[in-house]
Design an enzyme around this catalytic site. Structure first.
Site, PDB file in Angstrom:
ATOM      1  N   GLY A  19     -20.089  -2.518 -26.182  1.00 20.20           N
ATOM      2  CA  GLY A  19     -19.328  -2.722 -25.241  1.00 20.20           C
ATOM      3  C   GLY A  19     -19.031  -4.316 -24.752  1.00 20.20           C
ATOM      4  O   GLY A  19     -18.100  -4.718 -23.993  1.00 20.20           O
ATOM      5  N   GLY A  38     -14.537 -22.027  -7.751  1.00 24.07           N
ATOM      6  CA  GLY A  38     -13.299 -21.457  -8.400  1.00 24.07           C
ATOM      7  C   GLY A  38     -12.774 -20.325  -7.723  1.00 24.07           C
ATOM      8  O   GLY A  38     -13.510 -19.365  -7.448  1.00 24.07           O
ATOM      9  N   HIS A  70       6.131  12.044  -2.679  1.00 18.91           N
ATOM     10  CA  HIS A  70       5.839  11.588  -1.171  1.00 18.91           C
ATOM     11  C   HIS A  70       4.611  12.447  -0.623  1.00 18.91           C
ATOM     12  O   HIS A  70       4.717  13.491  -0.612  1.00 18.91           O
ATOM     13  CB  HIS A  70       7.096  11.830  -0.420  1.00 18.91           C
ATOM     14  CG  HIS A  70       6.770  11.173   0.970  1.00 18.91           C
ATOM     15  ND1 HIS A  70       6.714   9.973   1.551  1.00 18.91           N
ATOM     16  CD2 HIS A  70       6.600  12.225   2.023  1.00 18.91           C
ATOM     17  CE1 HIS A  70       6.377  10.179   2.994  1.00 18.91           C
ATOM     18  NE2 HIS A  70       6.465  11.203   3.461  1.00 18.91           N
TER      19      HIS A  70
END
Length: 461
Positions: free
Chosen positions: A39, A176, A440
């Site tokens: 992985g 950052g 909806h």
């Protein structure tokens, strides 16, 4: 005769996907991976564990701020940090074991260890040399740091260390304001840490749409995160398990020092190609350390390919996966293709931020005429019901109404963006999207309304 048709070096998203696709196409395939689990960075110390922590802390936020509004009353949950980390690890284990199962199912051989390429057609793992007609380098990337800053993974941590802190810090400085920094900063802000983000540029998420970036910063600030922009970090000093971060403000050259329990260095990632022996076999590199490839992902050495973070392009797991499948097709004699113009990017904070295609800034720079259709989530019934009405969906179209890009900040943005990706892949217009019936109430109606706004106007704005 070669032992394998293909050997893939690296078991991350690009590598394991490539290996599985090669096997599915009838190629005898092996994958080299030195971790104890498959992985790569993504599943082990990146995408998956960070999303587990984001989910857990979002639920905590809901309990603290929204449960009572919905009539769910009771004692606010306390945080068991060790149990939260155990939950995160269970998520990781389930996913990595799943990849191992897929290898067995597809008859992919896992060569356990770290690989190198002593010669074209050869891969050395430990003391053994295996032969292959084709080699695919999918070695991924590692966190990059700033000069003079030492990452000890205890007080000063990379994204890897940030996933497994011994305790929740009272104060966290994030160096950052990119995806990783904002996601992990969001996690610890929800857990009660005072989070300060220090960024060299004057904006957060600088590659994203400017309007989204500004709205995103306002929302994160409302959630308690503080931002120091236009600041160049000068040093990080540690003593007694604490840190002092000194930065210089570019606007006036003044220096400021702030204290923190933990510092997260989130200044990007760099390709990981150390120890592969690429220079020795004649593989050429790009100036910034990526492996040079042609249009078919082949390096300058015949039969040796490279994909994912190791080559030029956005360092995204799904980009690596696409390239992994494409190069497998090429090796199998088929036509492999990746549409680099339709690769979405997502930030998994709350709200989520997602984008695909061109930004307004890019189009202005290129002198392209365009039109914008935008719809606020404040006009979306479902978003209001779940207390996530901040943000908007935005479509950018050309003079012929063809979709050039989409930028969404709001609930489920990481899923909503793919409707636009499919539309762009097939060259659809905003009108095509607008005329498609949307259920909806759903968040996706905001995308349809943005498409309507590209024409005669949205209904609910």
């Amino acid at each position: 005769m070669a032992e394998f048709d293909v050997i893939v070096i690296g078991g991350g998203p690009g590598g394991y996907v490539c290996a599985i696709r090669c096997a599915q196409l009838g190629l005898k395939t092996a994958c080299v991976e030195g971790r104890e689990t498959l992985g790569g960075t993504c599943l082990n110390v990146g995408c998956i564990p960070s999303k587990a922590l984001l989910h857990a802390t979002h639920e905590l936020h809901e309990a603290e701020h929204n449960f009572a509004k919905m009539g769910l009353k009771g004692k606010t949950p306390s945080v068991d940090w060790d149990q939260m980390k155990a939950y995160k690890q269970e998520v990781v284990d389930g996913n990595t074991k799943g990849i191992e199962f897929l290898f067995k199912k597809n008859k992919v051989t896992w060569l356990k260890g770290w690989g190198s390429i002593p010669a074209a057609g050869q891969v050395k793992v430990g003391d053994e040399v295996h032969t292959a007609k084709n080699i695919v380098i999918a070695s991924g990337s590692v966190p990059s740091s700033l000069p003079g800053i030492e990452i000890d993974e205890e007080t000063v941590v990379s994204s890897t260390g940030a996933l497994s802190l011994k305790k929740i810090p009272k104060s966290l400085v994030v160096i950052g304001a990119g995806v990783i920094g904002l996601e992990m900063g969001s996690v610890y802000a929800r857990l009660g840490a005072k989070v300060t983000v220090v960024e060299f540029l004057d904006v957060i998420t600088p590659t994203m749409d400017g309007e989204v970036s500004k709205q995103f910063q306002k929302i994160l600030a409302k959630q308690g995160m503080e931002f120091v922009l236009g600041a160049a970090v000068q040093s990080v000093e540690t003593k007694g398990g604490k840190a002092k971060v000194t930065y210089k403000l570019r606007k006036d050259d003044s220096e400021v020092t702030i204290d923190a329990d933990t510092v997260l260095v989130a200044t990007g990632r760099k390709p990981y190609t150390d120890g592969l022996g690429l220079a020795e076999i004649g593989v050429e590199m790009e100036q910034r350390g990526q492996i040079k490839t042609d249009a078919h992902w082949q390096t300058t050495v015949k039969g040796v390919y490279a994909i994912g973070d190791a080559i030029i392009g956005p360092m995204l797991a799904h980009k690596a996966e696409d390239e992994g499948m494409a190069v497998a097709e090429v090796i199998a004699g088929k036509h492999g293709h990746v549409n680099y113009g339709v690769i979405p990017g997502v930030i998994y904070t709350t709200p989520e931020v997602a984008s695909v295609g061109k930004t307004e800034e890019e189009l202005k720079k290129d002198g392209v005429k365009y039109k914008v259709g935008k719809f606020p989530f404040m006009g979306n019934a479902r978003a209001k019901a779940v207390f996530q009405a901040d943000g908007f969906a935005k479509l950018i179209v050309d003079e012929n109404d063809r979709i050039l890009g989409a930028h969404i900040i709001g609930p489920g943005a990481g899923d909503l963006i793919h409707e636009v990706c499919v539309a762009m892949e097939f060259g659809a217009s905003a009108e095509d999207l607008a005329l498609t019936c949307h259920a909806h109430p759903t968040f996706s109606e905001a995308v349809r309304e943005a498409a309507l706004a590209c024409g005669d106007g949205a209904i609910h704005a």
